[in-house]
Scaffold this motif. Structure first.
Motif, short mmCIF file in Angstrom:
data_model
loop_
_atom_site.label_atom_id
_atom_site.label_comp_id
_atom_site.label_asym_id
_atom_site.label_seq_id
_atom_site.Cartn_x
_atom_site.Cartn_y
_atom_site.Cartn_z
N ASN A 159 4.94 14.28 12.59
CA ASN A 159 4.35 15.44 11.93
C ASN A 159 4.55 15.46 10.41
OD1 ASN A 159 7.01 16.18 11.73
ND2 ASN A 159 6.86 17.97 13.03
N ASN A 160 4.73 14.28 9.80
CA ASN A 160 4.87 14.20 8.33
C ASN A 160 5.87 15.22 7.79
OD1 ASN A 160 2.94 12.11 8.09
ND2 ASN A 160 1.32 13.62 8.31
N ALA A 161 7.04 15.20 8.38
CA ALA A 161 8.09 16.12 7.96
C ALA A 161 9.43 15.43 8.08
CB ALA A 161 8.06 17.37 8.84
N LEU A 162 10.41 16.00 7.38
CA LEU A 162 11.77 15.51 7.54
C LEU A 162 12.68 16.69 7.82
CD1 LEU A 162 13.46 16.14 4.72
CD2 LEU A 162 12.20 14.17 3.93
N TYR A 163 13.85 16.37 8.37
CA TYR A 163 14.80 17.39 8.76
C TYR A 163 16.13 17.20 8.04
CZ TYR A 163 11.69 18.53 12.64
OH TYR A 163 10.62 18.92 13.39
N ILE A 164 16.75 18.33 7.72
CA ILE A 164 18.06 18.38 7.09
C ILE A 164 18.90 19.34 7.92
CG2 ILE A 164 19.33 18.98 5.00
CD1 ILE A 164 16.45 18.94 3.63
N LEU A 165 20.11 18.93 8.26
CA LEU A 165 21.03 19.80 8.97
C LEU A 165 22.10 20.23 7.97
CD1 LEU A 165 21.43 20.88 11.86
CD2 LEU A 165 22.90 18.90 12.29
N ILE A 176 -0.44 11.23 -2.98
CA ILE A 176 -1.03 11.17 -1.65
C ILE A 176 -0.91 12.58 -1.08
CG2 ILE A 176 -0.99 10.07 0.62
CD1 ILE A 176 -1.30 8.07 -1.75
N LYS A 177 -2.05 13.24 -0.83
CA LYS A 177 -2.05 14.61 -0.30
C LYS A 177 -1.86 14.58 1.23
CE LYS A 177 -3.42 17.43 -3.72
NZ LYS A 177 -2.67 18.54 -4.17
N TYR A 178 -1.14 15.57 1.71
CA TYR A 178 -0.95 15.71 3.17
C TYR A 178 -1.55 17.00 3.64
CZ TYR A 178 1.99 11.62 3.62
OH TYR A 178 2.46 10.34 3.66
N LYS A 193 0.84 -1.20 0.00
CA LYS A 193 0.00 0.00 0.00
C LYS A 193 0.87 1.25 0.00
CE LYS A 193 -3.94 -2.10 2.10
NZ LYS A 193 -5.23 -1.82 2.50
N SER A 194 0.32 2.32 -0.54
CA SER A 194 1.07 3.57 -0.69
C SER A 194 1.66 4.07 0.62
CB SER A 194 0.17 4.64 -1.29
OG SER A 194 -0.22 4.28 -2.58
N LYS A 195 0.86 4.12 1.67
CA LYS A 195 1.34 4.63 2.97
C LYS A 195 2.45 3.74 3.52
CE LYS A 195 -1.65 8.07 3.88
NZ LYS A 195 -1.46 9.38 4.41
N ASP A 196 2.34 2.42 3.30
CA ASP A 196 3.38 1.49 3.76
C ASP A 196 4.68 1.73 2.99
OD1 ASP A 196 1.62 0.33 5.56
OD2 ASP A 196 1.03 -1.25 4.15
N LEU A 197 4.58 1.95 1.68
CA LEU A 197 5.76 2.22 0.86
C LEU A 197 6.43 3.52 1.31
CD1 LEU A 197 7.68 1.61 -1.50
CD2 LEU A 197 6.08 2.83 -2.97
N ILE A 198 5.63 4.54 1.56
CA ILE A 198 6.17 5.82 2.02
C ILE A 198 6.95 5.62 3.32
CG2 ILE A 198 5.56 8.10 2.95
CD1 ILE A 198 3.13 8.01 0.97
N PHE A 219 4.36 11.29 -3.85
CA PHE A 219 4.03 10.53 -5.05
C PHE A 219 4.69 9.16 -4.95
CE2 PHE A 219 3.94 14.99 -5.98
CZ PHE A 219 2.77 15.15 -6.71
N VAL A 220 3.89 8.11 -5.18
CA VAL A 220 4.39 6.74 -5.10
C VAL A 220 4.03 6.01 -6.38
CG1 VAL A 220 4.23 6.64 -2.58
CG2 VAL A 220 2.29 5.93 -3.95
N PRO A 221 4.92 5.10 -6.82
CA PRO A 221 4.61 4.35 -8.05
C PRO A 221 3.50 3.33 -7.80
CG PRO A 221 6.69 3.62 -7.11
CD PRO A 221 6.22 4.77 -6.27
N ASN A 222 2.61 3.19 -8.79
CA ASN A 222 1.58 2.16 -8.69
C ASN A 222 1.96 0.96 -9.55
OD1 ASN A 222 0.81 2.77 -11.37
ND2 ASN A 222 -0.72 4.25 -10.68
N GLU A 223 1.07 0.00 -9.68
CA GLU A 223 1.36 -1.24 -10.40
C GLU A 223 1.67 -1.01 -11.88
OE1 GLU A 223 -2.19 -0.82 -9.27
OE2 GLU A 223 -1.18 -0.89 -7.34
N THR A 224 1.16 0.07 -12.45
CA THR A 224 1.37 0.35 -13.87
C THR A 224 2.64 1.14 -14.14
OG1 THR A 224 0.14 2.43 -13.86
CG2 THR A 224 -1.15 0.41 -14.20
N GLY A 225 3.32 1.57 -13.06
CA GLY A 225 4.52 2.38 -13.22
C GLY A 225 4.24 3.87 -13.19
#
Length: 147
Positions: free
Chosen positions: A41-47, A145-147, A2-7, A134-140
């Motif tokens: 919080n659906n975010a990532l950090y960069i130092l 997925i909106k946040y 599933k998309s959320k699992d892949l993310i 954005f995640v790839p589906n079965e068709t490529g």
């Protein structure tokens, strides 16, 4: 998968990402960077160094695009590659509590950086807030997925 699992799998298992920004002249720039994820919080950090080009580019235009993927060495591996694209908003974090949270997440993932980055006054913490993933589906093709 599933998309959320892949993310979640890609965010938690990959070490590098490609961050794309835009210069004042309108040129796209991409670079490989370390990152840490904040699952709360659906975010990532960069130092990053406070004098880096990416900081100036984010100050000019906070919209960023990220690609995170697992490496592939053969054609078979390429067919099964796991990757996501993130459309996001980058914020330079000034607030002390969040700076400490993000920095600790980065140091947890990359403990060797503690020895390398000894003067944090020269560093900026950038938080990328997800707008869409954005995640790839079965068709490529890519599913958004909106946040």
């Amino acid at each position: 998968m599933k998309s959320k699992d892949l993310i979640k799998e890609v965010l938690n298992n990959q070490l590098l990402m490609t961050l794309s920004t835009v210069t004042r002249e309108g040129n796209a720039k991409s670079r490989l960077l370390e990152f840490a994820i904040n699952n709360d919080n659906n975010a990532l950090y960069i130092l990053t160094h406070n004098q880096s080009n990416k900081i100036n580019e984010i100050k000019f235009n906070e919209k960023v695009y990220i690609t995170i993927y697992s490496g592939a060495n053969t054609l078979d591996e390429i067919a099964g590659i796991s990757y996501i694209n993130i459309d996001g908003i980058a914020k330079i974090i000034d607030e002390k509590k969040e700076f400490e949270l993000g920095t600790n997440l980065v140091f947890e993932k990359y403990p060797m950086l503690k020895d390398f980055l000894t003067d944090l006054t020269e560093m900026n913490l950038v938080k990328v807030i997800f707008s869409s993933v954005f995640v790839p589906n079965e068709t490529g093709m890519m599913d958004e997925i909106k946040y």
